[in-house]
Design a protein around this motif. Structure first.
Motif, short mmCIF file in Angstrom:
data_model
loop_
_atom_site.label_atom_id
_atom_site.label_comp_id
_atom_site.label_asym_id
_atom_site.label_seq_id
_atom_site.Cartn_x
_atom_site.Cartn_y
_atom_site.Cartn_z
N GLY A 22 55.12 48.69 48.13
CA GLY A 22 54.46 49.48 47.98
C GLY A 22 55.26 51.04 47.23
N GLY A 23 56.61 51.12 46.98
CA GLY A 23 57.16 52.17 46.48
C GLY A 23 57.87 53.11 47.13
N LEU A 24 58.18 53.93 46.61
CA LEU A 24 58.87 54.70 47.26
C LEU A 24 57.65 56.09 48.16
N ARG A 25 58.45 56.26 49.80
CA ARG A 25 57.12 57.61 50.23
C ARG A 25 58.37 58.77 50.61
N GLY A 26 58.08 59.90 49.31
CA GLY A 26 59.13 61.22 49.62
C GLY A 26 60.04 61.23 49.01
N THR A 27 60.48 61.94 48.91
CA THR A 27 61.83 61.43 48.15
C THR A 27 63.36 60.98 49.23
N PRO A 28 63.91 60.13 48.76
CA PRO A 28 64.94 59.57 49.16
C PRO A 28 66.45 60.20 48.96
N LYS A 29 67.06 60.30 50.41
CA LYS A 29 67.90 61.03 50.23
C LYS A 29 69.47 59.93 50.03
N GLN A 30 68.76 58.34 50.74
CA GLN A 30 69.63 57.34 50.90
C GLN A 30 68.97 56.29 50.94
N ARG B 176 56.49 52.47 51.59
CA ARG B 176 55.66 52.90 51.80
C ARG B 176 55.40 51.25 52.68
N GLU B 177 55.79 50.41 52.07
CA GLU B 177 54.94 49.40 53.17
C GLU B 177 56.57 48.13 53.93
N SER C 67 70.34 41.10 53.35
CA SER C 67 69.81 41.05 54.23
C SER C 67 68.97 41.89 54.03
N GLY C 68 69.03 43.72 53.91
CA GLY C 68 67.89 44.82 53.38
C GLY C 68 68.22 45.62 52.43
N ILE C 69 66.93 46.52 52.76
CA ILE C 69 67.24 47.10 51.43
C ILE C 69 66.73 48.18 52.10
N LEU C 70 67.52 49.53 52.94
CA LEU C 70 66.47 50.50 53.34
C LEU C 70 66.73 51.78 53.05
N VAL C 71 65.60 52.40 52.81
CA VAL C 71 65.11 53.79 52.15
C VAL C 71 65.07 54.46 53.40
N PHE C 72 66.17 55.93 53.26
CA PHE C 72 65.84 56.66 54.33
C PHE C 72 65.94 58.35 53.55
N ASN C 73 65.13 59.32 53.88
CA ASN C 73 64.64 60.52 53.31
C ASN C 73 65.40 61.55 54.39
N ASN C 74 65.60 61.60 56.06
CA ASN C 74 66.22 62.10 56.52
C ASN C 74 67.47 61.94 57.35
N ARG C 75 68.07 61.28 56.88
CA ARG C 75 69.52 60.84 57.03
C ARG C 75 70.25 62.07 57.37
N LYS C 76 71.01 62.02 58.22
CA LYS C 76 71.93 63.04 59.12
C LYS C 76 72.38 63.13 58.26
N ARG C 77 73.43 64.74 57.45
CA ARG C 77 74.07 64.63 56.05
C ARG C 77 75.81 64.57 57.16
N ALA C 78 76.60 64.48 56.65
CA ALA C 78 77.72 64.34 57.29
C ALA C 78 78.29 65.37 57.26
#
Ligand code: SF4
Ligand code: SF4
Length: 442
Positions: A318-326, A297-298, A350-361
């Motif tokens: 700020g919490g999650l936005r949407g439905t995380p995929k990864q 979210r932020e 170094s980072g914590i990254l949240v993706f909702n639309n990451r390309k599927r393998a």
């Protein structure tokens, strides 16, 4: 400004850094409980120096070992040791950890005292301070820094390179550090130069951080022997061997180390951690983490105590936005997918990254022999050939073609139009070769 130096090969993934690059570092409130793994570095794990029920102070050493390649672990908060138990490590597997209930008193350990004027400290004293502070490579490698500044006598060092590239998409923690605290990075650079007994340091920064380049140039002014070198924007510009080639034109020999050509490389975050250790006496108990991705979210850069749970960090952003995929710890190219957010922030986070639309393998297809993987490989390998041998079980041939020289940057997989799992096959084959070799030597 010039086009900047670079290396051969590499790729240009979309940076997405605008999500957090202008967000000033924010201090996250320490959590009610920290889970502190006793292995957060390459080398021997530490043994606990405390027991359940012990009262500990902030900065107190709580884990150590006599092994040379290792780094001690310290309490990030004051409080009571609740347990010594196995925990999930964000890099995979389970490790022993010290769980501390935070008493919120921020009571400092009596050992935390400034070490005085840098000019008055000799090389050996600085090496000891670095070792005792538990400082490791904060760019992600987590190699103990005191080992890097104690090269064998037959490997004379003449150049220190400080890595300020931060070439992976999304990550901005090093960028913010250089913009907001350039003087800390320069101080740590000077300390490293003294520890190595050399008078030349080069700080490499990608051109997509003009404000960091300006801030660092200003902070370095007046210090003889420290140069800021702008570098082209390209992945993996921050990989150790590629950075050395870009800056000096020299090649680290295949299978060799930077010290073989007289060079030591450290990250800007590592330099800043050394400044803290020397000037305040505080060991490595916190780090800057970029929390980003469209699923956050932020997006921001948080200064976080080691041992804080990943789900707590996401809440602070700020919490999650949407439905995380990864969810990934680290950058999207080399980071590690997280399957359980109860694992803690460690020295290499170094980072914590949240993706909702990451390309599927997608399903890999047959190689169309386009040669793109060869063009981009920064290690001058033929990824397709290595993978063909590795997938066919011919590991000796894969090694002959340079399997072990792969730096696992993922550039080959990124460009492959046939969606072949190139870096994944290489990683598996490397692990298999290492396992076979350690079996033979045990
Ligand atoms: S073979 Fe290794 S070094 Fe070369 S592009 Fe692929 S992952 Fe990177
Ligand atoms: S990039 Fe993919 S399709 Fe092209 S040569 Fe390499 S493996 Fe084959």
């Amino acid at each position: 400004m010039s086009r900047g130096k670079t290396f051969r090969g590499g790729i240009h993934p979309v940076g997405h850094k605008e999500l957090s690059s202008n967000k000033a570092i924010t201090v996250m409130t320490p959590p009610a409980e920290v889970i502190v793994p006793l292995q957060q570095h390459i080398g021997a794990p530490c043994k606990p120096l405390v027991e359940k029920g012990d009262v500990v102070s902030k900065g107190q050493k709580i884990g150590d070992t006599e092994a040379f390649i290792s780094a001690p672990i310290h309490a990030p908060v004051s409080g009571v040791v609740k347990a010594i138990e196995s925990c999930l490590h964000p890099a995979g597997g389970r490790v022993q950890a010290v769980v501390i209930e935070n008493d919120n008193e921020e009571r400092l350990d009596p050992s935390i005292t400034p070490h005085g004027d840098l000019e008055q400290l000799d090389a050996d004293t600085i090496r000891k301070i670095i070792r005792e502070a538990g400082i490791v490579g904060l760019g992600g490698a987590t190699f103990p820094t005191h080992v890097k500044v104690m090269p064998p006598s037959d490997k004379p060092i003449d150049t220190l390179i400080i890595n300020g590239c931060e070439c992976e998409p999304y990550l901005t923690c090093d960028h913010r550090l250089m913009v907001e605290h350039p003087e800390r990075v320069i101080y740590g650079t000077r300390a490293l130069m003294k520890a190595l007994d050399i008078n030349r340091a080069i700080i490499g920064i990608e051109l997509n951080k003009p404000d960091a380049i300006t801030a660092m140039q200003k902070a370095a002014a007046g210090y003889v022997g420290i140069e800021i070198v702008p570098l082209q924007i390209k992945y993996p510009q921050g990989a150790e061997k590629q950075l050395i080639t870009a800056i000096t034109g020299k090649e680290v020999p295949a299978g060799g180390l930077p010290m073989d050509i007289g060079i030591v490389v450290n990250n800007v975050g590592t330099a800043a951690a050394i400044q803290t250790a020397v000037q305040t006496g505080m060991p490595l108990i916190e780090r800057i983490v970029t929390v980003s991705g469209e699923g956050v979210r932020e997006p921001q850069n948080l200064l976080i105590r080691i041992g804080t749970r990943l789900d707590g960090v996401l809440e602070a952003a700020g919490g999650l936005r949407g439905t995380p995929k990864q969810v990934i710890m680290g950058g999207p190219m080399t980071g590690l997918t997280q399957f359980d957010l109860s694992s803690p922030v460690v020295k290499c986070t170094s980072g914590i990254l949240v993706f909702n639309n990451r390309k599927r393998a997608t399903q890999p297809e047959a190689c169309i022999r386009c040669g793109r993987c060869v063009d981009v490989c920064p290690a001058y390998l033929l990824p397709v050939t290595i993978v063909n041998y590795a997938d066919g079980g011919e590991l000796d041939a894969a090694v002959e073609w340079g399997l072990l020289n792969c730096i696992e940057c993922g550039s080959c997989s990124y460009v492959c139009p046939a969606n072949r799992f190139l870096v994944q096959s290489i990683k598996l084959a490397k692990a298999e070769v290492q396992a076979q070799r350690s079996k033979q030597t045990s």
